[in-house]
Design a protein around this motif. Structure first.
Motif, PDB file in Angstrom:
ATOM      1  N   UNK A 126      -1.855  11.960   4.165  1.00 55.29           N
ATOM      2  CA  UNK A 126      -3.305  11.155   4.062  1.00 55.29           C
ATOM      3  C   UNK A 126      -3.071   9.934   4.962  1.00 55.29           C
ATOM      4  N   UNK A 127      -1.707   9.452   5.341  1.00 55.36           N
ATOM      5  CA  UNK A 127      -1.772   8.342   5.966  1.00 55.36           C
ATOM      6  C   UNK A 127      -2.588   8.232   7.424  1.00 55.36           C
ATOM      7  N   UNK A 148       3.551  -0.769   8.366  1.00 52.01           N
ATOM      8  CA  UNK A 148       4.109  -0.352   7.049  1.00 52.01           C
ATOM      9  C   UNK A 148       3.997   1.049   6.948  1.00 52.01           C
ATOM     10  N   UNK A 149       5.297   1.681   6.863  1.00 53.08           N
ATOM     11  CA  UNK A 149       5.146   3.282   6.692  1.00 53.08           C
ATOM     12  C   UNK A 149       4.585   3.716   8.124  1.00 53.08           C
ATOM     13  N   UNK A 150       4.661   3.284   9.429  1.00 50.87           N
ATOM     14  CA  UNK A 150       3.954   3.892  10.370  1.00 50.87           C
ATOM     15  C   UNK A 150       2.479   3.532  10.571  1.00 50.87           C
ATOM     16  N   UNK A 191       0.458  -7.954   0.003  1.00 50.74           N
ATOM     17  CA  UNK A 191       1.152  -7.257  -1.013  1.00 50.74           C
ATOM     18  C   UNK A 191       0.172  -6.038  -1.415  1.00 50.74           C
ATOM     19  N   UNK A 192      -1.172  -6.424  -1.455  1.00 47.36           N
ATOM     20  CA  UNK A 192      -1.951  -5.327  -1.944  1.00 47.36           C
ATOM     21  C   UNK A 192      -2.256  -4.163  -1.008  1.00 47.36           C
ATOM     22  N   UNK A 193      -2.449  -4.380   0.398  1.00 46.98           N
ATOM     23  CA  UNK A 193      -2.532  -3.351   1.411  1.00 46.98           C
ATOM     24  C   UNK A 193      -1.075  -2.801   1.425  1.00 46.98           C
ATOM     25  N   UNK A 206       0.996   4.115  -2.211  1.00 54.59           N
ATOM     26  CA  UNK A 206       0.307   5.075  -2.871  1.00 54.59           C
ATOM     27  C   UNK A 206      -0.314   6.331  -2.289  1.00 54.59           C
ATOM     28  N   UNK A 207      -0.410   6.200  -1.133  1.00 54.65           N
ATOM     29  CA  UNK A 207      -0.728   7.322  -0.231  1.00 54.65           C
ATOM     30  C   UNK A 207       0.228   8.475   0.007  1.00 54.65           C
TER      31      UNK A 207
END
Length: 337
Positions: free
Chosen positions: A245-246, A263-265, A232-234, A240-241
């Motif tokens: 910035x990913x 997650x999101x690539x 969950x936290x990661x 939030x990025x």
């Protein structure tokens, strides 16, 4: 007391977090005057943190903690394959350290062709402050110099392997003492094979020299406890990025779990500890997984990531009181600055 004497006494008191009411009582001045002295300390360069809580105002000198600083480091490669060992929370100088397991992990990784180790923080146990002082009975050395020497003398060394590390809250605990010492800097000064990347985080740019393409590997040692759903936290941090910035790979220490997902690539890795369950972990109800992760990253001729293989090194049995019996791993001539 004279103003300078009050300032010096206030600095001593602020080694730990104190309420404004307590400080006024100890200094025998008003709370408004305490705030004035606090402002003077801040203007003189002290890193003073003022916190408003439900039961009042609290003040602490947090030392040389670099808040919101983004550390960066570049690794240059000229091959299409990069192997990395990910480790975290070795907690050296704890009576619950597992140096024999750490040594074995280094040997296994070396046999696999790993040359660079990424350590995600809490390399050392540090010390405990305030109401956590009871846990110091499980700490082998209680000052920064002796912990640095312990790492220098005992951390595994294999010629040709480099350890790049960030620090976590345990390493940085000495910033809250009168020494205000970042032991990461001292460790890197004494061991040429150990490179300090900074406090809490680092963005590593893996640059392919043949085409200058970069792969971004993010290292984090966050705060907080692991939630019921370990991912969950990661996930929330990635959410939030900003898209620009990913990173390509995001690695977390601190949570003491082994987990991997996209997650999101972004490939997210949570890296477990190499330390037996400590009394603090038991009291907080932490689940403590022991092991490490080996990443094998393959690139195309144009420098793009082609594939990433993940191998988990799991250790289900600990060695009781390993700090008394482990043998130092030192293969080849140790480079000392």
């Amino acid at each position: 007391m004279e103003k300078q004497e009050l300032l010096e006494k206030l600095k001593v008191l602020l080694v730990k977090e104190c309420s404004l009411e307590y400080l006024a009582h100890e200094l025998e001045i008003t709370e408004l005057e305490v705030m004035g002295l606090t402002r003077l300390l801040r203007e003189s360069g002290e890193n003073i943190n003022v916190i408003k809580k439900s039961d009042g105002i609290y003040i602490e000198n947090i030392g040389d903690v670099k808040v919101n600083v983004r550390n960066t480091y570049t690794i240059n490669i000229n091959e299409n394959t990069l192997k990395l060992l990910l480790i975290s929370d070795t907690r050296l100088c704890s009576k619950f350290e597992q140096m024999s397991i750490l040594n074995n992990i280094y040997k296994v990784a070396h046999e696999m062709g790993v040359k660079k180790v990424l350590h995600l923080g809490d390399l050392t146990e540090g010390i405990y402050m305030g109401n956590k002082r009871i846990y110091n009975q499980a700490v082998l050395h209680h000052n920064p110099e002796s912990q640095v020497k312990y790492v220098h003398d005992n951390y595994p060394y294999i010629n040709g392997m480099e350890t790049l590390f960030i620090t976590g809250e345990h390493d940085l605990s000495f910033l809250k003492t009168k020494d205000k010492q970042d032991i990461g800097t001292d460790i890197a000064e004494q061991r040429e094979d150990m490179i300090y990347l900074g406090q809490r985080n680092c963005l590593i740019r893996v640059r392919n020299e043949s085409n200058n393409r970069e792969t971004l590997i993010d290292l984090r040692h966050p705060d907080g406890v692991i939630p019921y759903t370990v991912s969950y936290k990661p996930q929330k941090i990635v959410d939030a990025m900003r898209e620009e910035d990913l990173p390509d790979i995001l690695n977390f220490g601190h949570f003491l779990v082994q987990d991997t997902f996209y997650h999101h690539g972004v490939l997210v890795n949570q890296v477990p500890s190499i330390c037996a369950t400590t009394p603090e972990m038991i009291d907080k109800g932490y689940n403590n997984i022991i092991g490490a992760t080996v990443l094998t990253i393959r690139f195309t001729n144009k420098g793009k990531i082609q594939s990433i293989d993940r191998m988990f090194l799991n250790y289900r049995s600990i060695i009781q009181e390993d700090f008394k019996t482990f043998k130092v791993l030192s293969e080849g001539k140790k480079l000392v600055k």
